[in-house]
Enzyme design. Sequence first.
Site, PDB file in Angstrom:
ATOM      1  N   TYR A 133     -18.416  -5.743  -1.066  1.00 18.09           N
ATOM      2  CA  TYR A 133     -17.246  -4.971  -1.495  1.00 18.09           C
ATOM      3  C   TYR A 133     -16.943  -3.925  -0.423  1.00 18.09           C
ATOM      4  O   TYR A 133     -17.051  -4.228   0.759  1.00 18.09           O
ATOM      5  CB  TYR A 133     -17.508  -4.370  -2.891  1.00 18.09           C
ATOM      6  CG  TYR A 133     -16.249  -3.924  -3.584  1.00 18.09           C
ATOM      7  CD1 TYR A 133     -15.197  -4.817  -3.789  1.00 18.09           C
ATOM      8  CD2 TYR A 133     -16.096  -2.618  -4.013  1.00 18.09           C
ATOM      9  CE1 TYR A 133     -14.027  -4.414  -4.404  1.00 18.09           C
ATOM     10  CE2 TYR A 133     -14.931  -2.203  -4.635  1.00 18.09           C
ATOM     11  CZ  TYR A 133     -13.901  -3.095  -4.826  1.00 18.09           C
ATOM     12  OH  TYR A 133     -12.740  -2.685  -5.429  1.00 18.09           O
TER      13      TYR A 133
ATOM     14  N   LYS B  29     -14.457 -29.146 -19.992  1.00 16.41           N
ATOM     15  CA  LYS B  29     -13.916 -29.837 -18.821  1.00 16.41           C
ATOM     16  C   LYS B  29     -14.449 -29.199 -17.543  1.00 16.41           C
ATOM     17  O   LYS B  29     -14.798 -29.896 -16.573  1.00 16.41           O
ATOM     18  CB  LYS B  29     -12.380 -29.764 -18.859  1.00 16.41           C
ATOM     19  CG  LYS B  29     -11.674 -30.729 -17.918  1.00 16.41           C
ATOM     20  CD  LYS B  29     -11.884 -32.167 -18.348  1.00 16.41           C
ATOM     21  CE  LYS B  29     -11.127 -33.138 -17.486  1.00 16.41           C
ATOM     22  NZ  LYS B  29      -9.768 -33.418 -17.933  1.00 16.41           N
TER      23      LYS B  29
END
Length: 766
Positions: free
Chosen positions: A40, A95
Site C-alpha cells: 500500500y 460458479k
Amino acid sequence: MSKQSKRREALLYHAKPKPGKIEVVPTKKYATQRDLSLAYSPGVAEPCLEIAKDIENVYKYTAKGNLVAVISNGTAVLGLGNIGPEASKPVMEGKGLLFKIFADIDVFDIEIGTEDVESFIETVKNIAPTFGGINLEDIKAPEAFEIERRLRDELDIPVMHDDQHGTAIISAAALLNALEITKKKIGKVKIVISGAGAAAVSCTKLYKAFGASAKNIVMLDSKGVIRKDRDNLTPEKEEFATSRKIDTLDEAMKDADVFVGLSVANIVTPKMLKSMAKRPIVFAMANPDPEIEYELACKTRDDIIMATGRSDHPNQVNNVLGFPFIFRGALDVRATKINEAMKMAAVKALAALAKEAVPEQVNIAYGETKLNFGTDYIIPKPFDPRLISRVPPAVAKAAMESGVAQAPITDWQKYEDELNERMGSDNKIVRLLMNRAKTNPKRIVFAEADHLDVLKAAQIVHDEGVAIPILLGRREVIEELMEQIEYDAKVMIIDPKSDEETAQRNRYAEKHFKNRQRNGITYFDAQNMMRSRNYFAAMMVNEGDADAMISGYSRAYPAVVRPVLETIGRFDGVSKVATTNMMLTKRGPLFISDTSINIDPTAKELAKIAQMTNYTMKLFGLDPVIAMISYANFGSSKDPHATKVREAVRYLHRASPDMHVDGELQTDFALNSEMLQKNFPFSKLAGKKVNALIFPNLDSANSNYKLLKELNNVESIGPIMLGMRKPVHILQLGASVEEIVNMAAVAVVDSQQKEKREKEDAKAKK
C-alpha cells in the site's frame, strides 16, 4: 437421508465454519512493515503511475488478467426461477468455486439489483475495468440475448453468457462425435429441439455453424412447434420457425435423426423414440430429470446414442467441460471477446479429446476397464486431467487467428506446462476417489459407530452411495444418535457384547482360536476378544461378513493395530505392514510413508515400504515418483542413518528397475525440481515432479505429515494401511467427519482392488 436433513446439511455447508464458499487470499508477503509499505502506501504509487502511463500495464501489476466477474440479476436461477439477486448469490459463489478448481481462475461474484436491461448493461460496463472477463449467469430470456450482445459489442474484454453457450459447446462436441459414430452427415440429419430458451437457441445456432441445415430443424416451445405462421415470435424464435405443417412433438419426432432436449422431464415417450430414424441420437438434458429416462430410452432402442445432463449415466453434457477452460484460454491471450471461432475451437478440442486414449486415472475414477470412443463415450469426462491442456490452447489459438488476442502466445509447450502446473492445487483426487468408490460400493464395518462423528460419516457414505455401512457399538446409543441426526435408513447395527450376538461371537472365537492356538491364545481368551469391537469387526472382514473395516477414532493406534494384525494378517510375502498418508497439497497429492507403524525400519524394510507405496499410488491412477528421504544427499554422509537409505535405494534399483525412485535426498531437493536438476542431474528423479516421500523412520514421517497438516492446513487422507491381506484402515485419534468419509472411500477402493486381485490370482491358478 430425509428431505429435512438434506436441507439442514446444505444450509450448514454454506454457513459453517464461515458463511459462503469463496474468499480473497493475499498473494504477496505481508508480514513486515516493509511488505505493507510496498503493498500500500507509499510503494503502491509506483504501479499506479505505470498504469496511468500505459493502461495495458494493469495486466502486469494487478490481478485483472486472472479475474472474472460472475454476474447475475437472479431472474432465472437454476430451476428456481426469478428469486432475486441476493438469493442467487450462493449459485454465483458456486460458479466461482468451479472456475477456481477447474481452471485456477479467480472470481468475484456480483449480483445486480435490476431487471431493466439498460440499467444492467450500464452497471456491468461501469465495473468492467476491474475484470479480465465477464461470465453472465442465470438471466432470463429474452433479456439475456440483448444483454450479452450489447456487452460483447461494447466492452473490450471477453463476455459470455454460460447458460447459452456452455451447453451449446459441450452438446455440439457430443453431436459431432455421435454423428461420426452413426456415419451421418450434419447437413442432412433432421434435428428436433425441445425448448426455445437461451440454451436451446444458442445450441441450434452453433449446430448451424457446424453445417446443420435450417430446413431440417424443428424447434418447440411450451406452445408446440414454432411455425412461421405463428404470431408474436421473438427474433430468436423466428430464426428457427419451420414451414412444415406440424404442431406437436409427436409429429416432429417421426423420422428425426437427432433429439435435443432443453425443456422439461418425461415428455418423450417410447412411441416417439420408436418413430425416429435408425441409430437415433438423443440428448435429453433437462435437469434433474431428463425428457426421457436413460434406462427407458436404451431399453426402447438398442441402436440409440444417448446423452443426459446427469453424472450417473454415460455421456454427461456438463458445462464444467467448457466455461472454465474457455475463459482460461481467452484470459491467457487477453482476448477482447469470446467469438464464434473460439467457441468452435472449444467444440473441436472436446470432440477430439474423446477420441484419444483415456488415461488410467480416468478409467479408475469411473470404474471402467477401458473407456473407448464409442456409443457410451462421445464426450470427455469432467475428471479428465487433460482438459486443462487441450481446450485453453485451442481457444487461445482461435483468438489469435481471429484477431482478438492482445497478448499472443509463442511458446506453446511452455504454455501447456504452465496450465498443467496450475492444477497442482486442485483436489481432484478426492473426487476421483469418491467416484470410483460409487461404481461398486462395499460393506464397511464402522467399529465405533456409537460416536457421533463416526455415525455422521457413515450416514454420508451411505447417502452418497460410497459404501454400505455396518454399525458396531451400543445399539441404544447408536439409535439415539441416529434419531438426533435424522439418519433413518435401514442399516445393520451390531452390538458385539449383546446376547443376540452370542452365536456369532462363538463362531468367530472358534475360528480365531484355531488360527492363534499356537500363539498362546486359549479358547476362553478368544471368546473374550470377540466381545471387543475391533476383534469382532476384524473377524467380520476376515470371514467375509463385511468387505472392509474402519476404526481408530477413539482409541490409540497400537490398541487398534494389534487386533487387526492378529486377526487378518499380512499379504503373502509382506514381512511388515506400513502406512502412508496422502497429503492434498497445493502442488498436488503428496504421499508420505511410513507414518504410523515402523519405528526404525531396516534398509530392506524401507525398500518394501517404497514398493507398497508405489503400488498404492497406482490404485489412485497416479504415476509414482518417489524420493527416499534422509538428512544427506547421495553419499554425502557415511553415518548408518544415511547409508541405510542408500542401501534401500540400491535394492530398489536392482529389484524394481521400472520404479521412479532415488535417494538418499534431503526433502527440499526432493521437492524442488530445479534444485535437484541443477545439483544432481544424474538422479533418476531429475526433471520429474516427486509425489511421494519415504522417510527413514517413524519419528520423521509422522512429525512431517502432521506438521504439514497443521501449519499449512493441508488435508490428509490416511494413514492408509499397506500390505494387509484384507481392507482395514485405522483412523488417527479424533479424526474429523471428512477424514472418516475419505478413509471410507479408500477402504472401498482397496476392497475393489483386492477383490480384483483375488479373481486374477484364482484365474491364474486354473
